[in-house]
Design a protein around this motif. Structure first.
Motif, mmCIF file in Angstrom:
data_model
loop_
_atom_site.group_PDB
_atom_site.id
_atom_site.type_symbol
_atom_site.label_atom_id
_atom_site.label_comp_id
_atom_site.label_asym_id
_atom_site.label_seq_id
_atom_site.Cartn_x
_atom_site.Cartn_y
_atom_site.Cartn_z
ATOM 1 N N GLN A 153 0.353 5.724 0.641
ATOM 2 C CA GLN A 153 -0.280 6.787 1.003
ATOM 3 C C GLN A 153 0.244 8.196 1.038
ATOM 4 O O GLN A 153 1.476 8.057 1.567
ATOM 5 C CB GLN A 153 -0.865 6.674 2.550
ATOM 6 N N ARG A 182 4.492 4.255 2.755
ATOM 7 C CA ARG A 182 4.405 3.092 1.982
ATOM 8 C C ARG A 182 4.887 1.930 2.721
ATOM 9 O O ARG A 182 5.380 1.816 3.723
ATOM 10 C CB ARG A 182 5.043 3.141 0.583
ATOM 11 N N ALA A 210 -4.764 1.094 -1.947
ATOM 12 C CA ALA A 210 -4.233 -0.349 -1.161
ATOM 13 C C ALA A 210 -4.025 -1.601 -2.331
ATOM 14 O O ALA A 210 -4.278 -1.333 -3.323
ATOM 15 C CB ALA A 210 -5.842 -0.676 -0.380
ATOM 16 N N THR A 231 -1.314 -4.231 -8.019
ATOM 17 C CA THR A 231 -1.670 -3.025 -7.874
ATOM 18 C C THR A 231 -1.184 -2.182 -9.250
ATOM 19 O O THR A 231 -0.014 -2.259 -9.507
ATOM 20 C CB THR A 231 -1.357 -2.236 -6.616
ATOM 21 N N TRP A 249 0.903 -1.018 -0.027
ATOM 22 C CA TRP A 249 -0.088 -0.113 -0.039
ATOM 23 C C TRP A 249 0.954 1.327 -0.155
ATOM 24 O O TRP A 249 2.117 1.195 0.354
ATOM 25 C CB TRP A 249 -0.940 -0.076 1.319
ATOM 26 N N ARG A 251 -4.892 7.430 -0.594
ATOM 27 C CA ARG A 251 -4.227 6.074 -0.184
ATOM 28 C C ARG A 251 -4.632 4.933 -1.190
ATOM 29 O O ARG A 251 -5.830 5.042 -1.731
ATOM 30 C CB ARG A 251 -5.113 5.674 1.087
#
Length: 232
Positions: free
Chosen positions: A6, A63, A28, A176, A4, A26
């Motif tokens: 942010q 992160r 995920a 991701t 993740w 953010r």
């Protein structure tokens, strides 16, 4: 895959010119986030901040420390060397033995449909092939997060479909994706979430169905105009 990242209150300036202003975001693990907006709105700058290539003037970037990430640029750079060497070099720089790096690079080239071009000078590849080479370099590093800046810009329709297919396949594996795009059809096909930017600010951050299903509300009037083609 996991990981993740942010951003909290991120500002970035190019000299006196603000490029990002008050970005709170953010992302995920497993998301497919599309960054959209007119030219100069800050999409590319945001990707570079996410990747750590640019340091914000204010705010923080957090992160997952175990997260691996890679980035594919709109105009990928290729060394004057074979496609195989272009991919293997990144692995070698990560500490792989050269023989192992070449074996893994060949697998990566096969993954993107360039196995038969492994010994070809990378600078003689077509635009679509060069973009797939860049994706092979990224995939070979087995990133949790893949950042892509306008990955299909200037490609012909066939090459665009090839790159989109790879993006969808990578996402299906759990990777991701965060990608900037002007192609709203591409956004609808690939994204699960849309971040609309205007003048360095995030004006809308919504699931893809809600973003394109509208209405977006008064605070996102610019986003509605952009979707309708009245801004660009």
């Amino acid at each position: 895959m996991s990981g993740w990242v942010q951003l909290k209150g991120v500002d970035l300036h190019y000299g006196p010119v603000p490029a990002l202003r008050g970005i709170d975001l953010r992302i995920a693990g497993g998301e497919r986030v599309a960054l959209i907006g007119a030219n100069g709105c800050g999409k590319s700058t945001l990707l570079r901040v996410l990747h750590g290539l640019l340091r914000p003037n204010a705010g923080t970037v957090l992160r997952d420390r175990a997260m691996r990430q890679a980035m594919v640029f709109q105009r990928p750079f290729a060394l004057r060397a074979t496609a195989l060497t272009n991919v293997a070099l990144g692995l070698w720089l990560r500490g792989k033995r050269w023989r192992d790096a070449k074996e893994e690079a060949l697998l990566a080239l096969g993954r993107v449909g360039l196995g038969g071009q492994s010994l070809r000078n990378a600078r003689t590849l077509s635009g679509g092939q060069l973009q797939r080479l860049a994706m092979a370099r990224a995939w070979a590093l087995q990133p949790h997060v893949l950042l892509l800046d306008e990955p299909t810009a200037s490609l012909d329709p066939h090459a665009k479909r090839e790159v989109e297919t790879l993006m969808a396949d990578f996402a299906a594996s759990g990777m991701t994706l965060v990608f900037a795009s002007h192609n709203l059809g591409q956004v609808k096909r690939l994204a699960t979430r849309v971040v609309y930017m205007e003048q360095g600010r995030v004006l809308a951050d919504l699931p893809v169905q809600q973003f394109f299903g509208g209405p977006l509300g008064e605070t996102s009037r610019e986003a509605e105009l952009f979707v309708k083609g009245e801004l660009g």
